[in-house]
Design a protein around this motif. Structure first.
Motif, mmCIF file in Angstrom:
data_model
loop_
_atom_site.group_PDB
_atom_site.id
_atom_site.type_symbol
_atom_site.label_atom_id
_atom_site.label_comp_id
_atom_site.label_asym_id
_atom_site.label_seq_id
_atom_site.Cartn_x
_atom_site.Cartn_y
_atom_site.Cartn_z
ATOM 1 N N TYR A 87 -4.899 32.078 15.994
ATOM 2 C CA TYR A 87 -4.940 31.765 14.562
ATOM 3 C C TYR A 87 -6.347 31.391 14.118
ATOM 4 C CZ TYR A 87 -4.221 29.640 10.065
ATOM 5 O OH TYR A 87 -4.310 29.346 8.730
ATOM 6 N N PHE A 88 -6.998 30.503 14.854
ATOM 7 C CA PHE A 88 -8.319 30.045 14.425
ATOM 8 C C PHE A 88 -9.402 31.091 14.666
ATOM 9 C CE2 PHE A 88 -6.156 25.933 14.651
ATOM 10 C CZ PHE A 88 -6.458 25.490 13.373
ATOM 11 N N GLN A 92 -7.803 32.659 10.387
ATOM 12 C CA GLN A 92 -8.231 31.446 9.693
ATOM 13 C C GLN A 92 -9.576 31.585 8.976
ATOM 14 O OE1 GLN A 92 -10.535 28.703 10.067
ATOM 15 N NE2 GLN A 92 -9.467 27.674 8.399
ATOM 16 N N LEU A 96 -7.929 29.307 4.285
ATOM 17 C CA LEU A 96 -7.436 28.094 4.928
ATOM 18 C C LEU A 96 -5.960 28.162 5.315
ATOM 19 C CD1 LEU A 96 -7.902 25.151 5.768
ATOM 20 C CD2 LEU A 96 -7.345 24.491 3.431
ATOM 21 N N PRO A 98 -2.137 29.996 6.018
ATOM 22 C CA PRO A 98 -1.577 31.243 6.548
ATOM 23 C C PRO A 98 -1.143 32.231 5.467
ATOM 24 C CG PRO A 98 -0.719 29.389 7.780
ATOM 25 C CD PRO A 98 -1.491 28.828 6.629
ATOM 26 N N ASN A 101 -4.317 34.159 4.595
ATOM 27 C CA ASN A 101 -5.041 34.933 5.610
ATOM 28 C C ASN A 101 -4.145 35.791 6.496
ATOM 29 O OD1 ASN A 101 -3.904 33.167 7.532
ATOM 30 N ND2 ASN A 101 -5.651 31.780 7.415
ATOM 31 N N ALA A 107 0.794 31.259 13.357
ATOM 32 C CA ALA A 107 1.080 29.851 13.063
ATOM 33 C C ALA A 107 2.530 29.509 13.414
ATOM 34 C CB ALA A 107 0.798 29.549 11.590
#
Length: 148
Positions: A87-88, A92, A96, A98, A101, A107
């Motif tokens: 995720y990051f 991401q 910010l 989900p 993005n 997530a």
């Protein structure tokens, strides 16, 4: 009603584990073998390719372990960490949240797998056959006598 829910909760935890494991397995199988569908880019990851092949391998192995209920807590911990990194790393930076993005699946997998770390496999798991131990979540321990 609470009594009924408490009684069936170990079985529902097992159903939750199997469904999450199967979906996670499908993502890994798609990345590695284009089964049941080809991955998003259309091509499978080359063996050893970073990070796609490794992510697919983690998803495949963790998914199988979750479906059968063997090493559930450890497998879910590894899978949850992999999804947090995914995720990051990927969605991401594009926003910010989900919903902004398109990182919903990573997530949701991250938090679902983290929940399984704490809940364990539930009642219907291979681990309960291979190594029976403590009662499943929501079941009373027969060795403990309630004092009132």
């Amino acid at each position: 009603m609470s009594e009924t829910l408490n009684r069936v909760s170990p079985r529902m935890i097992a159903v939750f584990r199997v469904v999450v494991g199967f979906l996670f397995f499908c993502h890994g199988a798609s990345t590695l073998f284009a089964w049941p569908v080809a991955p998003y880019g259309g091509a499978t990851a080359s063996v050893g390719q970073w990070p796609s092949w490794w992510a697919g391998a983690i998803e495949l192995v963790v998914g199988v372990l979750l479906v059968v209920g063997l090493g559930t807590r450890a497998a879910a911990f590894v899978g949850s960490g992999a999804m947090a990194v995914a995720y990051f790393w990927k969605p991401q930076p594009d926003g910010l949240l989900p919903i902004q993005n398109e990182g919903d699946s990573s997530a949701l997998f991250c938090w679902s797998l983290l929940l399984l770390v704490f809940l364990g496999p539930g009642r219907l798991a291979l681990a309960t056959v291979v190594r029976p131990s403590r009662p499943a979540v929501g079941e009373p321990d027969e060795d403990v006598v309630a004092v009132r």
